[in-house]
Design an enzyme around this catalytic site. Structure first.
Site, PDB file in Angstrom:
ATOM      1  CG  ASP A   1       1.454  -7.812  -9.222  1.00 27.26           C
ATOM      2  OD1 ASP A   1       0.471  -8.156  -9.901  1.00 27.26           O
ATOM      3  OD2 ASP A   1       1.551  -8.051  -8.018  1.00 27.26           O
TER       4      ASP A   1
ATOM      5  CG  ASP B   1       1.829  -7.751  -3.834  1.00 29.49           C
ATOM      6  OD1 ASP B   1       2.458  -6.680  -3.954  1.00 29.49           O
ATOM      7  OD2 ASP B   1       2.347  -8.861  -4.063  1.00 29.49           O
TER       8      ASP B   1
ATOM      9  CG  ASP C   1       2.369  -2.289  -4.819  1.00 26.64           C
ATOM     10  OD1 ASP C   1       3.327  -1.711  -5.371  1.00 26.64           O
ATOM     11  OD2 ASP C   1       2.287  -3.515  -4.703  1.00 26.64           O
TER      12      ASP C   1
END
Length: 1009
Positions: free
Chosen positions: A448, A697, A701
């Site tokens: 990410d 996070d 996810d």
């Protein structure tokens, strides 16, 4: 539109008043005493919500956060008698999840909560509120180091040595088994303790009402019946039933009446309601919960009074009281976890170890068969003579000891455990040991952007303000359309609020008596945040979100719209994230106020780290929720490729089959990514044969973290993401991940070096001993052979602490290559031993200087060359650690003492033909002879090192057994792609008949219509 209060008097402005204190300096608050809370409970009726917000802006300090230290309240567990050391500790009552929670446990008052005595009593019955594997019995754990195919064979050797009355061998073999078990158990325990100590830093916490006070505690300390506060940004700490909103405690009586009604409702009526399929809600929504990790739903689910909020789901909006209805083990998530608890996946590493062990066992049986065939021709007896080793059962014992690497499973497992401790020092918590092997082999890292590639330090640059709009009014509206829960702010809301430090007039606007009626958080469908509020008798709706979403609310002119779009495009080209701001007053039309430009700069070390990752054979793909222009600009800053695509092309772009897989494999990143897109990206990359690591996070996810080969929860990740990940990082940035990959490859290198070394040792003695048994009817005495095995294990205990290099490409086992190299090294060692033995037939005794003993000379040569082989297989890229050098040097000294003093040399052998060397009948060997053997062994090791180096330079051998990391089954991918577009349709004709046929699946857009 002018901001409210332009003509209002000063009496309309609310000022923030510090909490009054009595003579003892204690804060006076109405209602519940908020222990450990920085701010008093906001009085929403009097507008204190905005007064607190303004105070937060003024007093915010970017310093270290104060940690709340809470002692853990643990109920006394029933203890087992000290003498029943083999039994597990008794479980607390109900600890196995079978205890039914009494209804009266769930009736605590929301202002008082439970007392400390009630908490202690309930914990004894339910245990702690945590999902943990059952605590291992240390004695049973120790015994587990004596199980497995390899160890069973060594235990058979113990019985065989006892039957042959070889008591020294019997004791030494038991010592080898105990040594391996003790060292393995201790090292693994020490490493586990290091990891466990760090895991305390990521423990889930909860706010609970106890003894009439709010307390911040570890979530594991909750018990059924506890009153907890569930608020935006937190993870639900247990299965909870929602009671009432935090700012409306008076609704507690309404909740109790609702519970009484449900209790008295006939079961038939409940069944009818279930059949209707319509959920009946009571009152308005208290919170919105993100249940994507459980149900896969992207949108948050509204929860009402009496609804259950599930353990590990995230609260996206609202703040409410709730009562804990079930501890973690009996929660919805806990029961699901129990279903798979019995299936212990040993992973790829365990399968590799088993395959090597099984192959070595088959090979040793083959050598035993050959030795017996040779024994038949030499007319050897089964178990006599007792004093010598020339009988068939002694041959079996010798070959079992040399052919079965008893230290293999222990050394490799402890190398992983010690490696986990190394990673823990780098702030990487390994949840399961097999993840180290997966991390070492990863070749695609899906990362990410925010916080990993960038610094996660958002700042607002000069905003774009629409014509005739006051910038202070726009900034105030942007703050209105933000979360006001200052204890758990989203990064975007936080920077929006704190930017008001630069706009004092905007802060004055917020002090004019605003009152929030409804707050709707961001969701991926509307792509905006809205807040319904009022001030000075007027109702407002403030909105903040994606520029397109905000523009669609307004009915502005074409000129204004074009200017707004061009500004958004300009910000995106500069790498800025844009947020539009609009407001609606009473029944007027929406007014477009302007646009905020936010910038999250790349971390200083990210570009260098990405270059280093690419050097290591790692392809970094960026997955971000930002617009595609921002994603491309960020890629340029980081020297990543610019083949970045909108994630919609994955699903709605009309791509399927091989074309879709090619797009994912070749892309450098994806923009506007949702959680389901992450899962799809990981799945497609894995189907192409890549090992994939995924960072995450958020709660949503979790599915993609589970799906990836190595799930990585980045610093600051939610508890749900941490639970789903294989490795949890406590330090920010991509550099920590790349550093962990290097350490994992070093750990892998240690294991591979030891395995090559151990297989070569097996072949060395198997080849030499069996050929000497067949050709000259001779063997090394069984007592010396047993010590050779002991010394080999002693020397390599320190392998786990050795300095190792890391390869510049993803690693894998390449078993064919390992076998080819190991067998070659074993053959060379056997030839070297035969040269020594052959020299003893020379008239002058060959290697013997003054006097010597055949058994001890062979023992010393075998011991030295085998011990030094680990220096060859470990490679020459790094210097060996002092632990490894010290361990091997100590063993070499012991071997030399054995040789010089003739320990366990046995009766000696009359070689045929008899040579004329001075053979010492007492088994002693001269020091000069020992020195010659040392020199010879050094020469042998140098030759073997040269051969090993040259073999690793052969290209076909270097790639032998390496799997293709980019393989595609075009035909199957296209078939599956076409099948995904097929649906079964049901039709009825005019006569009432029905038929089923295949049709084209409707797109999501068509289904929505």
């Amino acid at each position: 539109m002018a901001p409210p209060g332009d003509n209002a008097g000063t009496e309309n402005h609310l000022r923030f008043n510090e909490p009054k204190t009595d003579g003892e300096g204690e804060r006076k608050q109405s209602g519940v005493d908020h222990k450990g809370s920085i701010y008093a409970k906001p009085d929403l009726e009097n507008g204190e919500e905005y007064a607190n917000l303004v105070a937060y802006i003024s007093s915010y300090y970017e310093g270290p956060r104060r940690k709340s230290v809470v002692s853990m309240e643990g109920g006394d567990q029933p203890k087992k008698p000290w003498w029943k050391f083999w039994k597990r500790s008794p479980k607390p009552e109900g600890g196995d999840g079978v205890l039914e929670i009494p209804d009266d446990w769930l009736e605590a008052d929301i202002k008082q909560g439970l007392s400390s005595a009630e908490v202690e009593s309930r914990r004894k019955k339910t245990g702690f509120n945590e999902l943990t594997t059952e605590k291992e019995n240390m004695f049973l754990k120790f015994l587990s180091y004596f199980t497995g195919p390899i160890l069973y064979v060594m235990e058979l050797a113990v019985l065989l040595s006892a039957g042959l009355r070889e008591w020294i061998d019997f004791g030494v073999i038991i010592a080898i088994l105990l040594l391996n078990a003790t060292v393995g158990w201790y090292q693994e325990k020490q490493a586990a303790d290091v990891v466990a100590s760090l895991k305390g830093d990521i423990a889930l916490r909860a706010t609970v009402i106890r003894n009439g006070k709010e307390e911040d505690i570890k979530a594991r300390e909750l018990v059924p019946g506890d009153i907890v506060l569930v608020e935006e940004g937190q993870v639900i700490p247990a299965d909870c039933r929602l009671i009432c909103a935090y700012d409306a405690p008076e609704n507690f009586e309404e909740y109790k009446e609702l519970m009484r009604q449900e209790l008295n409702e006939p079961s038939e009526k409940k069944a009818e309601e279930d059949e209707d399929g319509e959920e009946k809600h009571h009152g308005h929504s208290l919170i919105a919960a993100d249940q994507s990790a459980i149900t896969g739903e992207s949108l948050a689910v509204d929860k009402f009074m009496g609804d259950t909020a599930y353990y590990t789901t995230g609260c996206k909006r609202g703040k409410a009281y709730a009562v804990v209805t079930a501890p973690a083990k009996t929660s919805f998530v806990g029961r699901t976890a129990t279903l798979v608890q019995g299936a212990k996946d040993q992973g790829h590493f365990k399968a590799i170890m088993n395959s090597i062990g099984t192959a070595l066992l088959v090979i040793v049986v083959f050598w035993i068969l050959l030795s017996w065939i040779g024994g038949f021709f030499h007319h050897l007896k089964l178990a006599t003579p007792e004093l010598g080793s020339e009988n068939l059962l002694h041959y079996v014992l010798i070959l079992l000891v040399v052919g079965v690497p008893v230290g293999l499973p222990v050394v490799t497992t402890t190398t992983l455990a010690v490696g986990a401790a190394y990673l823990a020092k780098d702030k990487a918590i390994v949840q399961k040991l097999t993840a180290i092997e997966s991390l070492a082999g990863v070749d695609v890292l899906c990362s990410d952007k925010t916080g990993t590639l960038t610094a996660n330090q958002l700042s607002i640059r000069e905003p774009y303000v629409a014509e005739d709009v006051d910038v202070n009014w726009m900034m105030a509206v942007a703050v209105l359309a933000s979360s006001h829960n200052i204890k758990s702010l989203d990064p975007i809301d936080k920077v929006t609020i704190l930017t008001l430090k630069r706009y004092p007039k905007a802060r004055e606007i917020l002090e004019q008596g605003w009152k929030t009626h409804k707050y709707t958080p961001f969701d991926p469908v509307s792509k905006r945040i809205t807040c319904e509020c009022s001030c000075d008798g007027h109702n407002y709706i403030a909105a903040k979100g994606a520029p397109k979403a905000i523009l669609s609310l307004t009915n502005c002119s074409q000129e204004t719209s074009d200017l707004f779009k061009s500004k958004a495009a300009e910000f995106a080209r500069r790498g800025f994230r844009s947020l539009g701001v609009a407001v609606k007053k009473d029944n007027e039309e929406w007014e477009l106020l302007g646009m905020l430009s936010m910038f999250d700069p790349p971390r200083e070390d990210t570009a260098q780290t990405i270059a280093e990752a690419q050097f290591l054979g790692l392809q970094v793909k960026m997955l971000t929720g930002d617009a595609i222009a921002i994603a491309k600009e960020t890629c340029k800053m980081l020297a990543l490729g610019t083949k970045v695509y909108n994630s919609d092309r994955l699903i709605h772009g009309g791509l399927s089959g091989t074309t879709q897989h090619d797009l994912v494999e070749r892309a450098d990143g994806f923009a506007e990514v949702f959680p389901e897109h992450k899962y799809q990206v990981v799945e497609m990359i894995q189907q192409r044969g890549h090992l994939t690591a995924m960072t995450g996070d958020g709660v949503n996810d979790a599915p993609s973290l589970k799906k990836s080969d190595c799930g990585i929860a980045v610093e600051g990740a939610s508890e749900a993401a941490q639970a789903a990940a294989d490795i949890v990082f406590l330090a920010p940035g991509l550099s920590t991940i790349v550093s962990a990959i290097k350490i994992a490859r070093q750990i892998f290198q240690r294991m591979k070096a030891y395995i090559q070394y151990r297989i070569a040792l097996c072949f060395h003695l198997e080849i030499y001993l069996v050929t000497s048994m067949i050709i000259i009817n001779e063997t090394i005495d069984v007592g010396l052979v047993v010590f050779l095995a002991l010394f080999a294990d002693l020397a390599t205990i320190a392998v786990a602490y050795d300095n190792a290099h890391y390869e510049a490409r993803p690693v894998e086992w390449q078993l064919p290559k390992i076998w080819v190299i190991s067998v070659t090294l074993g053959v060379l060692l056997a030839l070297a031993t035969w040269i020594i033995r052959g020299s003893l037939y020379l008239p002058n005794g060959g290697v013997i200087q003054n006097f010597g003993n055949v058994q001890e000379i062979l023992f010393l040569e075998v011991s030295l060359t085998e011990n030094w082989l680990i220096f060859v297989t470990r490679g020459g890229n790094t210097w060996p650690s002092w632990q490894l050098v010290a361990a091997i040097f100590g063993v070499d000294v012991l071997s030399t003492l054995f040789c010089v003093f003739g320990w366990l040399s046995g009766p000696g052998y009359a070689a045929d033909p008899r040579d004329r060397a001075n053979l010492n009948p007492n088994g002693r060997t001269s020091v000069v002879t020992a020195v010659v053997i040392w020199c010879y062994s050094i020469g042998v090791t140098i030759v073997i090192a040269i051969v090993y180096y040259l073999m690793n330079k052969i290209e076909w051998l270097d790639n032998l057994g390496r799997k293709s990391r980019s393989r595609s089954d075009t035909q199957m991918e296209n078939i599956l792609g076409h099948l995904s577009k097929v649906a079964i349709e049901h039709e009825r004709d005019d006569k009432g008949g029905s038929r089923w046929h295949l049709g084209t699946r409707a797109t999501e857009a068509e289904m929505d219509e």
